[in-house]
Design an enzyme around this catalytic site. Sequence first.
Site, PDB file in Angstrom:
ATOM      1  N   HIS A  18      16.401  44.309   9.610  1.00 29.87           N
ATOM      2  CA  HIS A  18      16.780  43.718  10.900  1.00 29.87           C
ATOM      3  C   HIS A  18      18.249  43.296  10.864  1.00 29.87           C
ATOM      4  CE1 HIS A  18      15.256  41.228  14.522  1.00 29.87           C
ATOM      5  NE2 HIS A  18      16.575  41.177  14.543  1.00 29.87           N
ATOM      6  N   ASP A  22      26.058  45.447  16.725  1.00 26.72           N
ATOM      7  CA  ASP A  22      27.048  44.673  17.489  1.00 26.72           C
ATOM      8  C   ASP A  22      27.079  43.212  17.074  1.00 26.72           C
ATOM      9  OD1 ASP A  22      24.441  44.646  18.614  1.00 26.72           O
ATOM     10  OD2 ASP A  22      25.182  44.059  20.576  1.00 26.72           O
ATOM     11  N   GLY A 179      17.107  40.630  23.222  1.00 26.65           N
ATOM     12  CA  GLY A 179      17.656  39.851  24.333  1.00 26.65           C
ATOM     13  C   GLY A 179      16.841  38.579  24.511  1.00 26.65           C
ATOM     14  N   GLU A 209      10.506  34.255  18.321  1.00 26.77           N
ATOM     15  CA  GLU A 209      11.785  33.659  17.902  1.00 26.77           C
ATOM     16  C   GLU A 209      12.085  32.473  18.831  1.00 26.77           C
ATOM     17  OE1 GLU A 209      15.203  36.083  18.788  1.00 26.77           O
ATOM     18  OE2 GLU A 209      16.498  35.005  17.393  1.00 26.77           O
ATOM     19  N   ASP A 294      19.993  39.625  10.582  1.00 25.44           N
ATOM     20  CA  ASP A 294      20.115  39.580  12.048  1.00 25.44           C
ATOM     21  C   ASP A 294      21.551  39.920  12.466  1.00 25.44           C
ATOM     22  OD1 ASP A 294      18.899  39.500  14.505  1.00 25.44           O
ATOM     23  OD2 ASP A 294      18.927  37.315  14.694  1.00 25.44           O
TER      24      ASP A 294
HETATM   25  O1  LIG Z   1      18.069  37.391  17.309  1.00 25.95           O
HETATM   26  C1  LIG Z   1      18.162  38.012  18.379  1.00 25.95           C
HETATM   27  N1  LIG Z   1      17.214  37.858  19.329  1.00 25.95           N
HETATM   28  C2  LIG Z   1      17.228  38.540  20.489  1.00 25.95           C
HETATM   29  N2  LIG Z   1      18.204  39.381  20.817  1.00 25.95           N
HETATM   30  C3  LIG Z   1      19.197  39.557  19.931  1.00 25.95           C
HETATM   31  C4  LIG Z   1      19.229  38.907  18.693  1.00 25.95           C
HETATM   32  N3  LIG Z   1      20.346  39.269  18.053  1.00 25.95           N
HETATM   33  C5  LIG Z   1      20.985  40.148  18.858  1.00 25.95           C
HETATM   34  N4  LIG Z   1      20.307  40.322  19.989  1.00 25.95           N
HETATM   35  C6  LIG Z   1      20.662  41.167  21.136  1.00 25.95           C
HETATM   36  O2  LIG Z   1      20.461  42.519  20.761  1.00 25.95           O
HETATM   37  C7  LIG Z   1      21.488  43.290  21.350  1.00 25.95           C
HETATM   38  C8  LIG Z   1      21.551  44.662  20.713  1.00 25.95           C
HETATM   39  O3  LIG Z   1      21.904  44.618  19.373  1.00 25.95           O
HETATM   40  C9  LIG Z   1      22.698  42.407  21.214  1.00 25.95           C
HETATM   41  O4  LIG Z   1      23.732  42.771  22.093  1.00 25.95           O
HETATM   42  C10 LIG Z   1      22.127  41.035  21.538  1.00 25.95           C
HETATM   43  O5  LIG Z   1      22.159  40.812  22.943  1.00 25.95           O
HETATM   44 ZN   LIG Z   2      17.646  40.331  16.118  1.00 29.23          ZN
END
Ligand SMILES: O=c1[nH]cnc2c1ncn2[C@@H]1O[C@H](CO)[C@@H](O)[C@H]1O
Ligand SMILES: [Zn+2]
EC number: 3.5.4.4
Length: 355
Positions: A18, A22, A179, A209, A294
Amino acid sequence: MAAPTYDEIRRAPKALLHDHLDGGLRPATILDLAADIGHQLPAVTPEGLGEWFVAAADSGSLERYLETFAHTVAVMQTAEALHRVAKECAFDLATDGVVYAEVRFAPEQHLERGLTLPEVVEAVLDGFRDGSAEAASAGSPIRVGTLLTAMRHAARSMEIAELSIRYRDAGVVGFDIAGAEAGYPPTRHLDAFEYLQRENSHFTIHAGEAFGLPSIWQALQWCGADRLGHGVRIVDDIGPDNSLGRLAAYVRDKRIPLELCPSSNVQTGAAASIREHPIGLLRDLRFRATVNTDNRLMSGTSMSREMALLVEAFGYGWSELQWFTVNAMKSAFIPFDERLALINDVIKPAYAKLA
Ligand SMILES: O=c1[nH]cnc2c1ncn2[C@@H]1O[C@H](CO)[C@@H](O)[C@H]1O
Ligand SMILES: [Zn+2]
């Protein structure tokens, strides 16, 4: 026996399920790419920018944490930029001792300057291939699999699921939704998940989460997720005497992999501290727990650092670190024989030497 040190952990083979593309850019690269397109950033030095991301993401709320991605997504809108970011990602993970990584990103967020969805995916796949080749010649081989993410507040999940099938033999190994979680249940994307099941494909879902058990339950029992992105709130179904509710029992009995991300969870408020992170309990109860980064940029972290934090907080030694690594490798979306080869030929011999 002495506790594993950070340097030793760096040299140990690690598996990462995971990690967001980006969420892992080098600060110096963001500065370069932003200068090319005239994008305004909140800091002007790599150190300052790195610190800004960690501080801004340290908000106690997933929604505010996600706002920081505006700056990384903004500079990832051309094939050259996507290629560079993916190449550096593969190289940086390999240099940290990661031998297998699944890296995810949302193609629909990279269309602002005219790229098509296939162009976005191809630029990233090429970048991973080139970065992995460069790492291998530098003596750090890595295998990178790509997960395509659909944004859960948007309505393009079916299109992205189809894209993941189109590129399944070219490096895409699965699908995900990400998201803001509250208000956007996984069942909004049921058609995409049912399509992927009919295609014999694999997917994980960010669940448990920023929202609790109903999200995990939907992800598993309605959508059929193979793994849970985070899934940390499954502890809400574990009693003070460690008795498991029906959902927690299902997750453990079925060996559903939990993609746990300790530092990220502390930043978004899903855990109070590393020491109080449910990963300790979930490991003791033998859930299929894995350790993940993450977003390396937003958490100022790496796979080695996450493991070092757990060693410090829970007193883990090599046997626990191997257990997490083998759990991750068993749960990867690549074929069984390839998972087994990494476990038996790379991971176990290395940990046998370390222990
Ligand atoms: O921990 C998280 N929880 C939910 N969404 C996330 C997390 N980290 C990143 N993103 C979302 O996933 C998109 C694509 O990689 C990112 O642009 C961010 O908006
Ligand atoms: Zn994530």
